[in-house]
Design a protein around this motif. Structure first.
Motif, mmCIF file in Angstrom:
data_model
loop_
_atom_site.group_PDB
_atom_site.id
_atom_site.type_symbol
_atom_site.label_atom_id
_atom_site.label_comp_id
_atom_site.label_asym_id
_atom_site.label_seq_id
_atom_site.Cartn_x
_atom_site.Cartn_y
_atom_site.Cartn_z
ATOM 1 N N PHE A 1 35.445 67.338 24.990
ATOM 2 C CA PHE A 1 36.024 68.618 24.596
ATOM 3 C C PHE A 1 36.248 68.676 23.090
ATOM 4 C CE2 PHE A 1 39.970 70.841 23.475
ATOM 5 C CZ PHE A 1 39.665 72.124 23.882
ATOM 6 N N GLY A 2 36.807 67.603 22.534
ATOM 7 C CA GLY A 2 37.039 67.574 21.097
ATOM 8 C C GLY A 2 35.760 67.673 20.297
ATOM 9 N N THR A 3 34.709 67.055 20.800
ATOM 10 C CA THR A 3 33.427 67.087 20.079
ATOM 11 C C THR A 3 32.776 68.456 20.162
ATOM 12 O OG1 THR A 3 33.075 64.720 20.499
ATOM 13 C CG2 THR A 3 31.134 66.049 19.961
ATOM 14 N N ASN A 4 32.682 69.008 21.365
ATOM 15 C CA ASN A 4 31.878 70.215 21.585
ATOM 16 C C ASN A 4 32.649 71.517 21.416
ATOM 17 O OD1 ASN A 4 29.409 68.778 22.507
ATOM 18 N ND2 ASN A 4 30.762 68.106 24.155
ATOM 19 N N GLN B 1 45.238 74.795 14.894
ATOM 20 C CA GLN B 1 46.484 75.150 15.573
ATOM 21 C C GLN B 1 46.246 75.606 17.007
ATOM 22 O OE1 GLN B 1 48.266 77.978 12.828
ATOM 23 N NE2 GLN B 1 49.507 76.386 11.895
ATOM 24 N N SER B 2 45.055 76.115 17.303
ATOM 25 C CA SER B 2 44.754 76.469 18.689
ATOM 26 C C SER B 2 44.644 75.220 19.561
ATOM 27 C CB SER B 2 43.459 77.285 18.755
ATOM 28 O OG SER B 2 42.341 76.495 18.418
ATOM 29 N N VAL B 3 44.184 74.097 18.988
ATOM 30 C CA VAL B 3 44.176 72.833 19.734
ATOM 31 C C VAL B 3 45.605 72.416 20.065
ATOM 32 C CG1 VAL B 3 43.445 70.417 19.703
ATOM 33 C CG2 VAL B 3 42.029 72.148 18.593
ATOM 34 N N MET B 4 46.488 72.558 19.101
ATOM 35 C CA MET B 4 47.903 72.245 19.351
ATOM 36 C C MET B 4 48.478 73.149 20.438
ATOM 37 S SD MET B 4 49.166 71.966 15.394
ATOM 38 C CE MET B 4 48.471 70.787 14.232
ATOM 39 N N GLU C 1 49.721 72.357 24.469
ATOM 40 C CA GLU C 1 51.135 72.682 24.648
ATOM 41 C C GLU C 1 52.031 71.837 23.761
ATOM 42 O OE1 GLU C 1 52.605 73.703 28.566
ATOM 43 O OE2 GLU C 1 50.583 73.567 29.384
ATOM 44 N N ARG C 2 51.559 71.579 22.538
ATOM 45 C CA ARG C 2 52.370 70.894 21.536
ATOM 46 C C ARG C 2 53.014 71.936 20.625
ATOM 47 N NH1 ARG C 2 52.197 65.545 21.314
ATOM 48 N NH2 ARG C 2 54.241 66.043 20.445
ATOM 49 N N LEU D 1 44.207 66.510 12.742
ATOM 50 C CA LEU D 1 43.001 66.604 13.557
ATOM 51 C C LEU D 1 42.246 65.289 13.576
ATOM 52 C CD1 LEU D 1 41.294 68.736 15.140
ATOM 53 C CD2 LEU D 1 39.939 68.993 13.054
ATOM 54 N N ARG D 2 42.159 64.618 12.447
ATOM 55 C CA ARG D 2 41.444 63.342 12.378
ATOM 56 C C ARG D 2 42.105 62.288 13.254
ATOM 57 N NH1 ARG D 2 41.768 58.661 9.384
ATOM 58 N NH2 ARG D 2 39.770 57.629 8.951
ATOM 59 N N ARG D 3 43.412 62.320 13.368
ATOM 60 C CA ARG D 3 44.117 61.346 14.199
ATOM 61 C C ARG D 3 44.045 61.657 15.690
ATOM 62 N NH1 ARG D 3 48.002 57.931 12.388
ATOM 63 N NH2 ARG D 3 49.233 58.362 14.251
ATOM 64 N N ASN D 4 43.797 62.911 16.038
ATOM 65 C CA ASN D 4 43.906 63.312 17.446
ATOM 66 C C ASN D 4 42.600 63.746 18.081
ATOM 67 O OD1 ASN D 4 47.028 63.472 18.151
ATOM 68 N ND2 ASN D 4 46.775 64.144 16.039
#
Length: 610
Positions: free
Chosen positions: A205-208, A260-263, A267-268, A320-323
């Motif tokens: 998911f993170g990649t694509n 921020q949409s990933v966050m 639900e962070r 983003l790089r860490r997560n």
């Protein structure tokens, strides 16, 4: 002679010797997780010990009947596989290989426990409730609202109507560009996030869905910037420097929205809250410093915005790089295409919505040829957007991810139950805002911007009531995105935008900037009706009859007393606002709290969570 236990003999083994087969049934404890161990045989509880050879091992409480011949090398077990730490980092598991499927995705904490077979398992983090999300988003948006009430009076006093009109005129084009280069990625991220995914699915998911859309967004902006530069060379005058500031700011704001949409999807809301507070405070400080210390112009405002956006983007890229990890082996163009299929119609929807929200000031400038008139409209519109930020934007950010999760587990009934709980306090809040805007809307403009901006008061009254009612209808009729009916959403938005443009061309020549305000009110009313009609069956939830009746009755009482007494003949803007606030508490808040037990329970729950 009795055979000594392994716990007795482990400390006396010579270097290079090993414990018995029983002892070797225990795997070494990872230094990162000293409390987690697994057994390959039926044993009782164990504790760590250190052998004379300096190696950390385990010792069991049972007796060993065999010993390993001296001189044999101690068997070492592999350290194991990668676990996911809170926020998506790395940690170790003793079993090796990919994790078993678990709920929660990136939402899970790295808590570990021991299963029946003594293998450690991850305990997923309990997702925050919607009230917790709302409190967090309310805190961040309250700070943004406070920052707006600090910067709004200063900017409207330091910048004349012409400079304010120029500022928002080019900002409109910037918002169009942001909507285009995002490619609908934030919508796809929130809707397609693998809430029940394992580590492999999260990585894919993170990649694509995150990293590849970010790259495509950057490439699209670069091509657009090159095209604009070539076009500028062909023009006799070229583009204004403010236009190029807006172009430079566009990719930074688009990338920030995607991260921020990933966050939000995971639900962070705590991290979203921190990032927004940081960004808003940076923008407030740098913009005011630029306007006060450098130049009182729209160009100085954009300079401060660019500096704040750069600093915020650096922090977001670090997060983003860490997560989120980009893995070439996880690239799946089918998944990328699925995300684009879902997101591109919503990109067009977002672009169309940006046109709907911003075309009025562009048309005022084009029809009247007067930046000052566009500035008068923009001041009233900006204050109305602060109202929208407080009630609509905050709630939708908290509501949509939770509604997606509830729909996946509880279906339409679960979503309607969620709406029913939310609509109780929201109905009271919307009616209170509408009543206060009717009573003190013009006073609020004068108090914040000065008497010279009083003409914007009528614009604020019309648009403030419009966006408040639109927020209530939006929650009641939310459901098309749950059913992935993005084309229907797009058709409604396009139809509303075309209606808005037509009404602007009809009303602006006759009514000036107020024609644009009434055109917006008519368009939003049509959109609300279309959303209500198009909401899938079983997902519409109206406010309760008791709630709506109480809110309307006491709202009418409040407006009647305030208008009937003329706020007791007071003339100054601030005294009138103070008396109106007192009337709101006495004639609205206290009665509805006393008469609605469901609202009292909700307030008590909210205070307990807070």
């Amino acid at each position: 002679m009795a055979t000594p236990s392994c716990s007795t003999r482990s400390s006396s083994l010579a270097p290079g010797s090993t414990a018995s087969a029983c002892c070797r049934s225990w795997r070494r404890i990872s230094p990162a997780h000293p409390r987690v161990a697994t057994a390959t045989a039926s044993t009782v509880a164990s504790r760590p010990s250190t052998s004379s050879g300096g190696r950390r091992g385990m010792r069991c409480s049972s007796s060993c009947s065999t010993a390993t011949a001296p001189g044999r090398r101690r068997e070492r077990r592999p350290r194991g596989r990668t676990w996911r730490r809170r926020g998506g980092g790395r940690r170790r598991d003793v079993a090796g290989g990919d994790r078993a499927k678990r709920p929660g995705g990136m939402n899970s904490l790295p808590d570990s426990g021991t299963a029946v077979d003594r293998h450690p398992v991850a305990v997923p983090r309990k997702p925050p409730s919607i009230s917790t999300h709302y409190l967090r988003y309310s805190a961040s948006n309250a700070l943004a609202l406070l920052a707006g009430f600090i910067s709004f009076p200063i900017l409207t006093r330091l910048l004349d109507n012409t400079q304010f009109g120029i500022l928002r005129y080019y900002e409109s084009f910037m918002l169009f560009g942001i909507a285009i280069i995002k490619l609908g990625a934030p919508h796809a991220i929130v809707r397609l996030y693998p809430y029940e995914g394992d580590a492999k699915e999260i990585r894919a998911f993170g990649t694509n869905s995150v990293m590849l859309p970010l790259m495509l967004s950057a490439m699209l902006w670069m091509l657009g910037a090159i095209g604009l530069a070539a076009w500028s060379q062909q023009r006799a005058e070229g583009f204004d420097p403010i236009f190029w500031c807006a172009v430079l700011l566009t990719p930074m704001l688009a990338a920030s929205a995607i991260v921020q949409s990933v966050m939000r999807a995971s639900e962070r809301s705590d991290i979203v809250m921190a990032s927004r507070m940081l960004g808003r405070l940076l923008e407030l400080a740098l913009v005011l410093a630029a306007v006060i210390l450098v130049q009182q112009s729209a160009l100085a405002v954009y300079g401060g915005k660019i500096a704040a956006a750069v600093l915020l983007l650096v922090w977001l890229m670090y997060w983003l790089r860490r997560n989120i990890r980009f893995a070439r082996e996880a690239i799946d163009f089918g998944a990328l295409r699925a995300g684009l299929i879902y997101g591109l119609p919503l990109m067009v929807h977002e672009l169309t919505y940006a046109v709907l929200s911003n075309i009025d000031r562009v048309l005022i400038k084009q029809i009247t040829g007067d930046f000052a008139m566009a500035g008068i409209y923009t001041i009233g519109w900006s204050l109305a957007m602060q109202v929208n930020l407080f009630i609509s934007a905050t709630l939708s950010e908290a509501f949509i991810p939770v509604a997606n999760r509830v729909y996946e587990s509880g279906g339409s009934e679960g979503v309607r139950a969620l709406k029913k709980r939310i609509l109780v306090p929201m109905t009271y809040a919307v009616v209170a805002i509408v009543a206060m805007v009717l009573v003190t809307g013009k006073d609020l403009i004068v108090a914040l911007s000065g008497a010279s901006k009083a003409a914007s008061g009528e614009v604020f009254v019309v648009l403030g009531i419009t966006v408040s009612l639109q927020a209530l209808v939006g929650i009641s009729s939310f459901g098309m995105l749950l059913k992935k009916r993005t084309m229907l959403v797009l058709m409604i938005t396009v139809g509303t935008t075309l209606l808005n443009v037509a009404m602007n061309f009809i009303l602006i020549p006759r009514l000036g900037y107020m024609g644009a305000a009434w055109a917006a009110a008519i368009s939003y009313a049509a959109m609300a009706a279309a959303q209500f009609i198009g909401c899938p069956k079983g997902l519409v939830q109206l406010p309760g009859a008791r709630t709506l009746a109480l809110a309307l009755f006491w709202g009418i009482v409040l407006v009647g007393v305030a208008e009937g007494t003329g706020l007791f003949g007071l003339q100054g803007a601030w005294p009138r606002l103070a008396v109106a606030g007192l009337l709101l508490a006495v004639l609205y808040v206290l009665p509805v709290l006393a008469l609605d037990p469901e609202l009292r329970r909700g307030v008590a729950t909210l205070r307990a969570r807070k």
